[in-house]
Design a protein around this motif. Sequence first.
Motif, short mmCIF file in Angstrom:
data_model
loop_
_atom_site.label_atom_id
_atom_site.label_comp_id
_atom_site.label_asym_id
_atom_site.label_seq_id
_atom_site.Cartn_x
_atom_site.Cartn_y
_atom_site.Cartn_z
N ASP A 125 -26.43 27.94 20.89
CA ASP A 125 -26.43 26.67 21.63
C ASP A 125 -26.85 26.87 23.09
N LEU A 177 -22.29 34.07 26.52
CA LEU A 177 -20.90 34.51 26.34
C LEU A 177 -20.82 35.96 26.79
N THR A 180 -25.68 28.65 25.39
CA THR A 180 -24.70 29.06 26.38
C THR A 180 -24.51 30.57 26.27
N ARG A 228 -23.73 40.47 27.93
CA ARG A 228 -23.95 39.02 27.93
C ARG A 228 -24.79 38.64 26.72
N GLN A 263 -26.52 35.60 24.39
CA GLN A 263 -27.01 34.22 24.42
C GLN A 263 -26.70 33.57 23.10
N ARG A 264 -25.78 32.62 23.10
CA ARG A 264 -25.42 31.98 21.83
C ARG A 264 -26.50 30.99 21.39
#
Lengths: 543, 309
Positions: A76, A80, A78, A71, A73-74
């Motif tokens: 922005d 992914l 969110t 996982r 953390q982008r």
Amino acid sequence: MADLLRVENLTVAFGPAHQQTMAVHGLSFVVKPGQSVALVGESGSGKSVTALAILRLVERGGGRIVGGRMRFQRPDATALDLEVASEAQMCAVRGRDIAMIFQEPMTSLNPIQTIGRQMAEVLTLHEGHGTTVARAAALRMLDQVKMTDPARRLHQYPHELSGGMRQRVMIGMALLCRPKLLIADEPTTALDVTVQAQIIALIRELQRDLGTALLFISHDLALVSQIADEVVVMQRGTAVEQGARDALLQAPAHSYTQVLLAAAPRLGSGTPPVPLPGADEPVLRVTGLAKSFPSPRGPVAAVTDVSFEVQPGETLAIIGESGCGKSTTARLVMRLIEPSAGRIEICGQDVTTLGSRRMRAVRRNIQMVFQDPFASLNPRLAVRDLITEPLVVHMPELSREARRMRAIELLRRVGLPDESMDRYPHQFSGGQRQRLCIARALSLNPRLIIADEAVSALDVSVQMQVLSLLRELQTDLGVAFLFISHDIGVVERISHRVAVMQAGCIVECGPTRQVLEAPAQPYTRQLIAAVPRIRFGQVVEAA
Amino acid sequence: MMVRLVARRILRVALMLWVIGSLVFFATRLTGNPIDSLMPEGIDAASRQAMIAYWGLDGPVSEQYLHFWTALAHGQFGLGLQERRPVADIFFERTGNSALLLLATLAVTVAIGVPGGILAAVWRGRPRGGVVLLLAFLGYATPNFVLGILLILIFSYRLHWLPSSGAAGLAHYVMPTLTLSAFFVASLLRYTRNAMLDVLSQDYMRTARAKGFTERQTILRHGLGNAMIPVITALGLQVATLVSGAVVVETVFAWHGVGDLLVNATLHRDYPLLQFGVLAVAAAVVAVNILVDLAYSAIDPRVRLAEAV
């Protein structure tokens, strides 16, 4: 703070489904924003596969992510899940949010495009910048990675830059889009120690300035200790131990970590053999050796003035950085290339101008072991023929049976089982292959073996074993070694004396202890200072 | 430095043309006297002798040989025995036709061979990649005269879609071009495929993927140029083969080109025409190879211009 990257139970398989092998099995670790995490392990431990899996590039190499979650953390905010992200999503992440630099600076840049073009295209791709804006940004970045003469570099091609400069370009290229995570896969392994120290310092500095998190992949615990906050020790695809750097390095719990720590060639950890008293007749005496190669711009001197002696049963190490002329010296001594000037004496005989037939007789006394155990064994010959081939050339009168006996004897000498006789090189590991090369070199009972970076391609734990084998052979057989290496830690464990080469000259030569502990020349001091050491507590700036 | 390299290159070309010219000169003279095929049968010995003297074929071969080169040096290429016109005129009337056929073939070869090779590389290990390779193998293995005659049988005699001979319009180009390019498309496709497979596994391709390029972008931006380096070399080596292929195809399709001309010159032992024709073709092949070397140094910055010349 939220985790930047959380890897849980990652499992990567290679090969067809019915007989797949797990390159990574149940690996979990976390990278927090701005943090440095190191994956440490020997070849085949799955550390590079992990890096490629995070970028989802592992499928290209025939691997499959068969389990686990990654996982990310982008920017922005969110999240992914990389393991199930679409190719389009991954293309947006790669190079922009997660960037990667690789081990091979010499081959990782496109040879037919300019540096400027290759850098600018990252910005054009991800930020939609026009060429002018992108090139200006590339120029600023080259300045930031402390490239000399950055404006000129933009127009140059990769082959016009040194390895260290190319790695700076790679780092700059990776950081252009200010990624949240930088993956560095053995970024300094192919570089000289002094350059390595500069590159590591640069990565640390940029990481601090830009707040980039770092996933650092290395086989070198000493190097890792200089850069990582967290360390994950990997063996055969799983994490055997992980934790904060200081705790892990000061009190390694797992036996494999202990082995790695013990095996890492570190200055001051080896006990070099005591120098031998001078003998009447050295096995090798080189006087005023020089070699220059022709080039379009006039001759280029590779070796300018080299003189040394190797006593019977002694190991003389020649150390120096790439391009210093150490390998050329080895090839000159073997008469594989012709010297421009100087004198070579082997066992008292002047061989400098010996014709090829008479030189062949001399070669019985002097054999060679090369760096690459994969490329220097003919893959189509069985071991029994491979290691006794010198006998066919030099002692054609030997019967097949006699050669067979000799092959068994040689295999036992280098610690390989008798059954190895009928196998082929590809059935052996790197360390075993280097043992085969040593066996082949020993087949004629030479008085001198020239080992050119003979353990450089091996994992540290295997390196240790091969080095002990060499010392054992020296004690038993009285063979002398001319040991050429860039690795001072290795040299310390094996050589009686050390010669330091720089720009085609020997700048310093003496007993190992003396040269390494009290170097007389500034160059030697610089070389020794650049060797990474295990560090605890507050990380200090590299010398 | 550069001057010396250019001089050496020119010297090499001159030497090669001399060897080729001499080979043609002596080889033609081994086939017998051309006058016999020019004269009606049963002509009297005196007229025959006069004819031989008129064409300068009476002296010893060494004299003729010397004369051949001195005349050539003065730009006198001689008259064709058949047409009694300057050989250069005869020859250059035909070059346009041949050049158009060769250019059309080259265009088809590159237009199909390069993309086909890339697809075959990308599709490696998949059924469609196998189909591409099978087609390439067919093109590789079918002799061009067989293919030419087959095409004529189908498209001219049976379907009446395409003309079987001549070079009047676009329709005339279809079959000769296809026939001639089949082999070259196939071999270029295989070269491109191998070069591309090699490139696909290079480290800089991995770098490009890690930058965020899609596979297609990676191949087009970073793969293609690198793959073209060995392909261009291969293409240069094939130009000579292309010319000899043109000889056969021009004969099959009665294409009034250089190949057709030289075949007829050989049949009639037209020494002057043959000598000039072969030398001119050889010079053209050499010129193309120099162009290929220049292209090579343009695409690969590691090769300096000096090395290419």
